[in-house]
Motif scaffolding. Structure first.
Motif, PDB file in Angstrom:
ATOM      1  N   VAL A 111      -6.307  -0.498   9.606  1.00 46.11           N
ATOM      2  CA  VAL A 111      -7.033   0.681   9.125  1.00 46.11           C
ATOM      3  C   VAL A 111      -7.632   0.422   7.746  1.00 46.11           C
ATOM      4  O   VAL A 111      -8.821   0.679   7.503  1.00 46.11           O
ATOM      5  N   ILE A 163      -4.532   7.512  15.604  1.00 43.68           N
ATOM      6  CA  ILE A 163      -3.701   6.416  15.098  1.00 43.68           C
ATOM      7  C   ILE A 163      -2.285   6.711  15.575  1.00 43.68           C
ATOM      8  O   ILE A 163      -1.765   7.808  15.367  1.00 43.68           O
ATOM      9  N   ARG A 164      -1.665   5.754  16.229  1.00 49.69           N
ATOM     10  CA  ARG A 164      -0.378   6.021  16.869  1.00 49.69           C
ATOM     11  C   ARG A 164       0.785   5.877  15.915  1.00 49.69           C
ATOM     12  O   ARG A 164       0.700   5.248  14.867  1.00 49.69           O
ATOM     13  N   LEU A 168       3.375  -0.969  13.114  1.00 48.99           N
ATOM     14  CA  LEU A 168       4.399  -1.818  12.512  1.00 48.99           C
ATOM     15  C   LEU A 168       4.802  -1.217  11.160  1.00 48.99           C
ATOM     16  O   LEU A 168       3.951  -0.890  10.345  1.00 48.99           O
ATOM     17  N   ILE A 170       6.039  -1.495   7.684  1.00 47.05           N
ATOM     18  CA  ILE A 170       6.312  -2.464   6.620  1.00 47.05           C
ATOM     19  C   ILE A 170       6.282  -1.715   5.301  1.00 47.05           C
ATOM     20  O   ILE A 170       5.221  -1.375   4.797  1.00 47.05           O
ATOM     21  N   GLN A 174       6.150   5.543   7.465  1.00 47.65           N
ATOM     22  CA  GLN A 174       5.066   6.056   8.299  1.00 47.65           C
ATOM     23  C   GLN A 174       5.482   7.356   8.970  1.00 47.65           C
ATOM     24  O   GLN A 174       5.822   7.395  10.143  1.00 47.65           O
ATOM     25  N   LEU A 179       0.499   9.329   8.794  1.00 48.83           N
ATOM     26  CA  LEU A 179      -0.465   8.880   9.797  1.00 48.83           C
ATOM     27  C   LEU A 179      -1.610   9.879   9.956  1.00 48.83           C
ATOM     28  O   LEU A 179      -2.749   9.491  10.179  1.00 48.83           O
ATOM     29  N   MET A 182      -3.991   9.226   7.206  1.00 52.77           N
ATOM     30  CA  MET A 182      -4.766   8.015   7.508  1.00 52.77           C
ATOM     31  C   MET A 182      -5.873   8.360   8.502  1.00 52.77           C
ATOM     32  O   MET A 182      -7.008   7.925   8.374  1.00 52.77           O
TER      33      MET A 182
END
Lengths: 283, 72
Positions: A111, A163-164, A168, A170, A174, A179, A182
């Motif tokens: 993204v 956006i699922r 990942l 990191i 999240q 999300l 985002m």
């Protein structure tokens, strides 16, 4: 060729070893050029090989996954964003480049990287035309709409989906809110750079029943244009024609310093001849 | 990092975490770059580390292209 040249050098110098030969610096190059010309006559039957002129259009391709901060495993075909960004800077800075053509066939990707590329393209001062061939999915959507004009091939598809959550993880927590934020960035970019309304875009994004395993929509060529996401249906010819048109328009609109200087000089000359040199100076 | 892609994540990230190929920091054509060695003196460009702006427009220096380098 070079051996013949060396032998001549040895002959002229007698038994002395040939010096470093600084004086005929250009000679070996000339020789090389001459031999290349002879070779081209022999191989191609023409005096000079067809050398294409340097193009005033910079073509950038965005393929595979848009790679961001992590190097993806090697089975992925990737577009490296750390190379694209300075490429765009160079294209903007290079006076020989007058327009940029972006060709997309991407399945999406990071993204941050995708939005960075899209923002860079959108902020270029030179005309940019984007062309979606094959697919411009997920994060490819904001890149596809970032140019001054966008084209999509009739058979090309664009998948618009949220956006699922299963990204990942990191370092960044999240959460759903994260999300959603985002996603909001993507939605805002797309709606502000294309003719699609926020409601329509979100409707397409959250549609159920279209994709088997997910929510979202796949829009094909004409549908993308119908929704206002992409400007026109077309291929390479159309995209290049439009880009050249935009370049011409920009060239015509830009003030040409040399002609202005000439007209100013002509004006001064005319004024001074009319009212005399002193009068011309005071005007 | 958030991936927004239509590719299944398990496919994209397959092999992630495995030891990647070792990279070399070399200088070729006067440019410092990271390469994955494919043969002695030959490598696949990963990224340019130190170059002038217009070098990025050179297609022979694009990531993924092969380049020969000497040990300078």
């Amino acid at each position: 060729m070079s051996f013949g040249y060396m032998n001549e050098g040895i002959k002229s110098n007698g038994s002395e070893p040939p010096p470093a030969q600084p004086e005929p610096q250009g000679a070996p190059q000339d020789e090389k050029r001459k031999s290349a010309a002879i070779e081209s006559i022999q191989q191609l039957g023409t005096v000079s090989p067809p050398v294409p002129a340097e193009s005033n259009i910079f073509c950038m391709t965005i393929i595979g996954q848009v790679e961001g901060h992590l190097i993806l495993p090697p089975q992925n075909k990737t577009t490296k964003y750390e190379h694209m960004i300075p490429q765009l800077v160079a294209a903007e800075q290079n006076p020989k480049i007058e327009g940029v053509l972006i060709v997309l066939n991407t399945v999406g990707g990071d993204v941050e990287a995708g939005l960075a590329i899209a923002e860079m393209i959108a902020s270029l001062s030179k005309p940019v035309v984007t062309l979606v061939l094959g697919g411009g999915h997920s994060i490819g959507v904001p890149i596809a709409v970032s140019g001054d004009l966008s084209y999509i091939a009739e058979t090309a598809t664009m998948t618009i989906h949220p956006i699922r959550m299963n990204g990942l993880v990191i370092g960044v927590p999240q959460t759903f809110e994260y999300l959603e934020k985002m996603q909001e960035r993507v939605v805002r970019f797309v709606t502000s750079h294309s003719n699609i309304s926020e409601t329509t875009f979100k409707e397409l994004m959250f549609k159920t029943g279209e994709l088997t395993r997910d929510i979202g929509t796949t829009v094909i060529g004409a549908d993308a244009v119908k929704h206002g996401l992409i400007d026109n249906i077309g291929g390479l010819g159309d995209a290049l024609r439009s880009l050249n048109g935009l370049i011409e328009t920009k060239r015509a609109a830009a003030p040409q310093p040399s002609s202005i200087d000439a007209s100013v000089a002509a004006g001064i000359m005319a004024a001074s001849s009319e009212v005399g040199l002193e009068g011309g100076a005071t005007q | 990092m958030t991936l927004h892609t239509i590719m299944p994540l398990e496919l994209v990230l397959q092999g992630y975490g495995e030891e990647g190929e070792p990279m070399l920091d070399v200088t070729a054509k006067g440019i410092r770059m990271l390469v994955i060695p494919v043969a002695p003196g030959c490598g696949k460009i990963v990224r340019l580390l130190d170059c002038s702006l217009y070098d990025y427009l050179d297609p022979t220096l694009a990531p993924g292209s092969l380049i020969t380098f000497g040990f300078e």
